[in-house]
Design an enzyme around this catalytic site. Sequence first.
Site, short mmCIF file in Angstrom:
data_model
loop_
_atom_site.label_atom_id
_atom_site.label_comp_id
_atom_site.label_asym_id
_atom_site.label_seq_id
_atom_site.Cartn_x
_atom_site.Cartn_y
_atom_site.Cartn_z
CG ASP A 141 -2.06 -0.92 1.21
OD1 ASP A 141 -2.37 -1.43 0.12
OD2 ASP A 141 -2.67 -1.14 2.27
NE ARG A 191 -4.30 -1.65 -4.47
CZ ARG A 191 -3.99 -1.99 -3.22
NH1 ARG A 191 -3.70 -1.06 -2.32
NH2 ARG A 191 -3.96 -3.26 -2.86
P1 FDA Z 1 -14.43 8.89 -4.80
O1 FDA Z 1 -14.43 8.53 -3.37
O2 FDA Z 1 -14.03 10.27 -5.23
O3 FDA Z 1 -15.85 8.56 -5.37
C1 FDA Z 1 -16.13 8.81 -6.73
C2 FDA Z 1 -17.51 8.31 -7.04
O4 FDA Z 1 -17.58 6.90 -6.78
C3 FDA Z 1 -18.60 8.91 -6.21
O5 FDA Z 1 -18.97 10.16 -6.69
C4 FDA Z 1 -19.68 7.86 -6.38
O6 FDA Z 1 -20.28 7.98 -7.62
C5 FDA Z 1 -18.89 6.58 -6.34
N1 FDA Z 1 -18.82 6.07 -4.94
C6 FDA Z 1 -17.83 6.21 -4.06
N2 FDA Z 1 -18.15 5.64 -2.88
C7 FDA Z 1 -19.38 5.13 -3.03
C8 FDA Z 1 -20.27 4.43 -2.19
N3 FDA Z 1 -19.97 4.16 -0.89
N4 FDA Z 1 -21.46 4.06 -2.68
C9 FDA Z 1 -21.79 4.34 -3.95
N5 FDA Z 1 -21.00 5.02 -4.80
C10 FDA Z 1 -19.81 5.41 -4.35
N6 FDA Z 1 -5.41 5.07 -1.00
C11 FDA Z 1 -4.12 5.30 -0.67
O7 FDA Z 1 -3.76 6.45 -0.40
N7 FDA Z 1 -3.21 4.28 -0.61
C12 FDA Z 1 -3.55 3.00 -0.93
O8 FDA Z 1 -2.70 2.10 -0.88
C13 FDA Z 1 -4.90 2.74 -1.30
N8 FDA Z 1 -5.31 1.49 -1.63
C14 FDA Z 1 -6.59 1.31 -2.15
C15 FDA Z 1 -6.98 0.05 -2.62
C16 FDA Z 1 -8.22 -0.11 -3.21
C17 FDA Z 1 -8.60 -1.45 -3.76
C18 FDA Z 1 -9.11 1.00 -3.32
C19 FDA Z 1 -10.44 0.87 -4.00
C20 FDA Z 1 -8.75 2.21 -2.81
C21 FDA Z 1 -7.50 2.38 -2.20
N9 FDA Z 1 -7.12 3.61 -1.67
C22 FDA Z 1 -5.81 3.81 -1.31
C23 FDA Z 1 -8.15 4.67 -1.42
C24 FDA Z 1 -8.25 5.62 -2.60
O9 FDA Z 1 -7.09 6.41 -2.67
C25 FDA Z 1 -9.47 6.53 -2.45
O10 FDA Z 1 -9.35 7.27 -1.27
C26 FDA Z 1 -10.79 5.80 -2.44
O11 FDA Z 1 -10.79 4.70 -3.33
C27 FDA Z 1 -11.92 6.74 -2.88
O12 FDA Z 1 -11.70 7.19 -4.19
P2 FDA Z 1 -12.59 6.74 -5.45
O13 FDA Z 1 -11.67 6.64 -6.61
O14 FDA Z 1 -13.31 5.50 -5.14
O15 FDA Z 1 -13.53 7.94 -5.73
#
Ligand code: FDA
Length: 315
Positions: A141, A191
Site C-alpha cells: 500500500d 494499483r
Molecule cells: P471517490 O471517493 O471520489 O468517489 C467517486 C464516485 O464513486 C462517487 O462520486 C460515487 O459515484 C462513487 N462512490 C464512491 N463511494 C461510493 C459508495 N460508498 N457508494 C456508492 N458510490 C460510491 N489510498 C491510498 O492512499 N493508498 C492505498 O494504498 C490505497 N489502496 C486502495 C486500494 C483499493 C482497492 C481501493 C479501492 C482504494 C484504495 N485507496 C488507497 C483509497 C483511494 O485512494 C481513495 O481514497 C478511495 O478509493 C476513494 O476514491 P474513489 O476513486 O473511489 O472515488
Amino acid sequence: MMTTVLRRAILTAAGSEGLRNIVENVPFSRDVVRRFVGGASATEAVGAAAGLAGQGLRVTIDHLGEDTTNRADAEATRDAYLNLLTQLDESGLTAGGKVEVSVKLSAVGQSLGPDGPAVATDFAHQICSSAAEVGTTVTIDMEDHTTTDSTLATIKELRQDFPWVGAVLQAYLYRTEGDCKDLAGPGSRVRLCKGAYREPESVAYQSSQDVAKSYVRCMSILMAGQGYPMLATHDPRLIEIGGSLAAKNHRAAGSFEYQMLFGIRPDEQNRLAGLGETVRVYLPYGSQWYGYLMRRMAEKPANTMLFLRALSSRK
Ligand code: FDA
C-alpha cells in the site's frame, strides 16, 4: 466544496479521543462496521474472503494496524500476515493469486527511526517469501507523500526476488504521471488509486476534478504500457474510461483488473465480474479498524449518516 469541508471535519474528528471511545464501544457485530471490515480475526477474514471468492471475485486482505511505534508491534504485524497466509493456503484460497495480501510498510516498522525502512523491507521480504510459498502475491500500500520515495525503494528491492510485488500510485500527487512511466514495464503490477491522505497543495492536486483528470492521464499511461494495471476506484466515470482504454489498447480481460473496497459498490463489483472482468476486493480486518472506518466516512459523507444511524439504533 461542501464535501471537501465535511471530509476535513471528519478526518479532524477522527483524531478525537472522545469520538474514538464512542465508536470503539459500538459492538463489532454492528452491521455498519461489518459492512466495511472483514472481521476482527484472521479466521473471520478468511471466511469473508472465501465468500467473495465464491462470487467469482478476487481479494486482497489488509491487516489493520497502522500505528506501529516499536519493533515488537512490527514483528506482531509480520506474524499476523504469516499466520493469515497459512490460513488462506489451508483454505485453498491462494492458488493463482486468487486471494493475496496488501501490506502497509508503516505497520511493519517503516517509521521506526533511521533503521525503519530497512526493518520494513526485511519484514515485507519475509511476508513475500511466505506468499511465494503458497502461490500468491503481495501489494505494498502507499501512505502519505513523505513515505513515497522510501516505499518505492523498498518495492524495487523486493522485486529483485519477487517481480510480482504490486506497487500503489496515487493520482492526487503531481509526481505520479512520472512514476507511472517508470513502473509501466513488463509484468509490473501497479494499483492506481486517487489517494486517501490529506496532502498539501505543494505536492498534490486539491480539487476532485483535478484529481480525476490526473487519474485519467495516469491510467492512460499504465493501460498503454506493458504492465498489469490495477484500477482501484469506485468512480463510475473512471471505470468507464478504464474500459475504453482497455479496448483502445487491445487489452484482453485478465490483462488488468478493477479493484474496489469491501462493502463499497458491491453491485458494481458483481456486474463487472459478470462481464468477465477481473475484479479484486480490498478486504481489511483486525482489531484496529477505527482509523480505516473513519477514512471511509470521510470519503463519502453518506456513509457517516449510515453510521450515525447505526450508533443510535439498538439493533
Ligand atoms: P471517490 O471517493 O471520489 O468517489 C467517486 C464516485 O464513486 C462517487 O462520486 C460515487 O459515484 C462513487 N462512490 C464512491 N463511494 C461510493 C459508495 N460508498 N457508494 C456508492 N458510490 C460510491 N489510498 C491510498 O492512499 N493508498 C492505498 O494504498 C490505497 N489502496 C486502495 C486500494 C483499493 C482497492 C481501493 C479501492 C482504494 C484504495 N485507496 C488507497 C483509497 C483511494 O485512494 C481513495 O481514497 C478511495 O478509493 C476513494 O476514491 P474513489 O476513486 O473511489 O472515488
